[in-house]
Design an enzyme around this catalytic site. Structure first.
Site, mmCIF file in Angstrom:
data_model
loop_
_atom_site.group_PDB
_atom_site.id
_atom_site.type_symbol
_atom_site.label_atom_id
_atom_site.label_comp_id
_atom_site.label_asym_id
_atom_site.label_seq_id
_atom_site.Cartn_x
_atom_site.Cartn_y
_atom_site.Cartn_z
ATOM 1 N N ASP A 56 0.856 -1.182 0.000
ATOM 2 C CA ASP A 56 0.000 0.000 0.000
ATOM 3 C C ASP A 56 0.893 1.233 0.000
ATOM 4 O OD1 ASP A 56 -1.668 2.221 0.714
ATOM 5 O OD2 ASP A 56 -3.154 0.776 1.400
ATOM 6 N N TYR A 152 -7.606 17.001 -6.803
ATOM 7 C CA TYR A 152 -7.045 16.000 -7.731
ATOM 8 C C TYR A 152 -6.140 16.704 -8.742
ATOM 9 C CZ TYR A 152 -7.040 12.344 -11.409
ATOM 10 O OH TYR A 152 -6.674 11.418 -12.365
ATOM 11 N N ALA A 154 -4.614 19.515 -8.411
ATOM 12 C CA ALA A 154 -3.410 20.019 -7.731
ATOM 13 C C ALA A 154 -2.416 18.887 -7.486
ATOM 14 C CB ALA A 154 -3.802 20.678 -6.409
ATOM 15 N N SER A 155 -2.920 17.709 -7.092
ATOM 16 C CA SER A 155 -1.997 16.588 -6.814
ATOM 17 C C SER A 155 -1.314 16.128 -8.099
ATOM 18 C CB SER A 155 -2.746 15.421 -6.150
ATOM 19 O OG SER A 155 -3.655 14.800 -7.042
ATOM 20 N N LYS A 156 -2.047 16.137 -9.192
ATOM 21 C CA LYS A 156 -1.477 15.695 -10.469
ATOM 22 C C LYS A 156 -0.541 16.762 -11.055
ATOM 23 C CE LYS A 156 -3.346 11.619 -11.088
ATOM 24 N NZ LYS A 156 -2.522 10.439 -11.345
#
Ligand SMILES: NC(=O)c1ccc[n+]([C@@H]2O[C@H](COP(=O)([O-])OP(=O)(O)OC[C@H]3O[C@@H](n4cnc5c(N)ncnc54)[C@H](OP(=O)(O)O)[C@@H]3O)[C@@H](O)[C@H]2O)c1
Length: 230
Positions: A56, A152, A154-156
């Site tokens: 994980d 999402y 921003a994370s990418k």
């Protein structure tokens, strides 16, 4: 041209819609694979000859230990494909802090740590005269941050920026960093959102086509896969 046959490749997120298709194509091209995912049964269900590593990515040593394990089992590492990821929907005003943490952990921090951990092995690969490569799939949201997908996006975007900068750092060492940014793709990812519900999307890209483009780019020495390439 990067020779896929005999290349030692770690695929993370290998049980996913894109990861499994990329793994299948790499295996068909003769690559030697280590497949990682968080669910042993889903990994075992893949009809692809490979080492299997259950992990994980949210766990503290998750990504770095997967790299060490893959390098040890394959006797080296020539490529890392990071096809893991999670999505969440909803307005920024309703974003749960835990959702933001998971998005950044799985989509940005874990890939970044995986790449950091893999660079020594990939440097050795380049030293052996191979053409090592790292592949990420940030997505079109890294080019066009999207309403309803702010965290999402921003994370990418964080991952895509890291790939550009780290790619510049490692170019002279012979390590290629390739970020793929496909648009919405029909893998069912949006039905597995960790928060919120997906709006009605127009028909997305065919996941077989997206996997074909990514594997062709790996083989053809491409250095970028913008959304327009899909
Ligand atoms: N589908 C799209 O529209 C689209 C468009 C652009 C970019 N992308 C990106 O492409 C990548 C692959 O997406 P997909 O469509 O193939 O989605 P998917 O089918 O849901 O696959 C996602 C993969 O990520 C793994 N994963 C999620 N959380 C994890 C964790 N904590 N630890 C380890 N593995 C974890 C999942 O493992 P389990 O099987 O164990 O859940 C699964 O294998 C993602 O990064 C996604 O953001 C997708």
């Amino acid at each position: 041209m990067t020779e896929l046959s005999g290349s030692r490749v770690l695929v993370i997120g290998a049980s996913g819609g894109l990861g499994s298709r990329i793994a299948r194509r790499l295996a068909d091209a003769g690559a030697i694979l280590a497949l990682s995912g968080r669910n042993a049964a889903r990994l075992d269900a893949l009809d692809v000859p490979a080492e299997r590593i259950v992990a994980d990515l949210r766990s503290e040593s998750g990504s770095a230990s997967v790299v060490v394990e893959a390098e040890s089992r394959l006797g080296g590492l020539d490529a890392v494909v990071i096809a893991s990821g999670v999505v969440a929907f909803g307005p920024a005003s309703e974003l749960d802090p835990d959702t933001a943490i998971e998005l950044f952990a799985v989509n940005a921090l874990s890939p970044i740590d995986t790449i950091r951990a893999a660079l020594p092995a990939l440097t050795r690969s380049a030293g052996e005269g191979r053409k090592p490569v790292v592949v990420t799939i940030s997505g079109i949201v890294a080019e066009v941050p999207t309403a309803g997908l702010a965290a999402y996006s921003a994370s990418k975007s964080a991952l895509a920026a890291f790939m550009v900068a780290a790619g510049r750092e490692n170019r002279r060492a012979g390590i290629r960093l390739l970020d793929a940014r496909p648009g919405h793709t029909e893998t069912g990812l949006v039905t597995r959102a960790i928060a919120g519900a997906a709006p009605a999307f127009p028909e997305g890209l065919d996941p077989d086509h997206v996997a074909d483009v990514i594997v062709e780019a790996i083989a053809s020495d491409a250095r970028d896969l913008p959304s327009s390439a899909f």
